[in-house]
Scaffold this active site. Structure first.
Site, mmCIF file in Angstrom:
data_model
loop_
_atom_site.group_PDB
_atom_site.id
_atom_site.type_symbol
_atom_site.label_atom_id
_atom_site.label_comp_id
_atom_site.label_asym_id
_atom_site.label_seq_id
_atom_site.Cartn_x
_atom_site.Cartn_y
_atom_site.Cartn_z
ATOM 1 N N HIS A 12 1.253 -1.553 0.470
ATOM 2 C CA HIS A 12 0.443 0.116 -0.188
ATOM 3 C C HIS A 12 0.565 1.304 0.297
ATOM 4 C CE1 HIS A 12 -4.276 -1.692 1.701
ATOM 5 N NE2 HIS A 12 -3.488 -2.607 1.216
ATOM 6 N N GLU A 62 1.008 3.787 2.080
ATOM 7 C CA GLU A 62 2.166 4.030 3.046
ATOM 8 C C GLU A 62 3.049 3.600 3.638
ATOM 9 O OE1 GLU A 62 -1.127 3.160 2.501
ATOM 10 O OE2 GLU A 62 -3.165 4.274 3.640
ATOM 11 N N CYS A 68 -6.353 1.849 6.432
ATOM 12 C CA CYS A 68 -6.504 0.821 6.106
ATOM 13 C C CYS A 68 -5.556 0.551 7.748
ATOM 14 C CB CYS A 68 -6.489 -0.977 5.200
ATOM 15 S SG CYS A 68 -4.827 -1.159 5.318
ATOM 16 N N CYS A 99 -2.183 -0.711 7.796
ATOM 17 C CA CYS A 99 -1.484 0.915 7.644
ATOM 18 C C CYS A 99 -1.354 1.464 8.750
ATOM 19 C CB CYS A 99 -1.751 1.576 6.095
ATOM 20 S SG CYS A 99 -1.354 1.043 4.136
#
Ligand SMILES: [Zn+2]
Length: 150
Positions: free
Chosen positions: A50, A52, A80, A83
């Site tokens: 992801h 992040e 999420c 993260c």
């Protein structure tokens, strides 16, 4: 600050152009963008890639340690659970979120990980910075995807 969210949006655009869900993140230290990342789960075939996570990895490599104290993150979509956890573990100070994610957001939408006071570090969270632009790129992406499928 808006100029940092614009950098995060540029990262999201990179993801968009690669056919990745357009989410972008940057990490700022002492007023400077030191790391950036965008969603790469399809390209890397890795569910942990992801935006992040990519930005955190880059910042930690640059700073030579896992502690990102004194750093802020700007991300176009609410992080999420994975993260948000990584953001807490990396000791980021402030988190600025563009669009909320009512389906999987872990910073207020379905969980509240960064501000959880049972954890030993809390991250200050701000919402709604350039919210419209951050959600528009996602909407455009999914609209285009649906069109392609037809
Ligand atoms: Zn995530």
């Amino acid at each position: 600050m808006k100029k940092y969210m614009m950098e995060a949006l540029k990262e999201a655009e990179k993801a968009y152009n690669m056919g990745e869900v357009p989410v972008g993140a940057v990490i700022v230290k002492d007023g400077e963008v030191i790391a950036g990342g965008h969603n790469l789960t399809e390209t890397q075939k890795d569910p942990t890639c992801h935006a992040e996570m990519m930005a955190i990895r880059q910042a930690a490599a640059l700073l030579g340690g896992w502690r990102l104290s004194g750093c802020d993150m700007y991300v176009t979509l609410e992080p999420c659970a994975m993260c948000a956890g990584a953001i807490v573990w990396s000791r980021i100070d402030n988190l600025y979120i563009g669009a909320k994610d009512p389906k999987s957001g872990a910073c207020g939408s379905i969980f509240q990980i960064p501000t959880e006071d049972r954890l030993n570090h809390q991250v200050r969270v701000s919402y709604g910075l350039m919210e419209e632009e951050c959600s528009k790129i996602l909407k455009d992406f999914f609209a285009e995807l649906r069109k392609k499928k037809k």
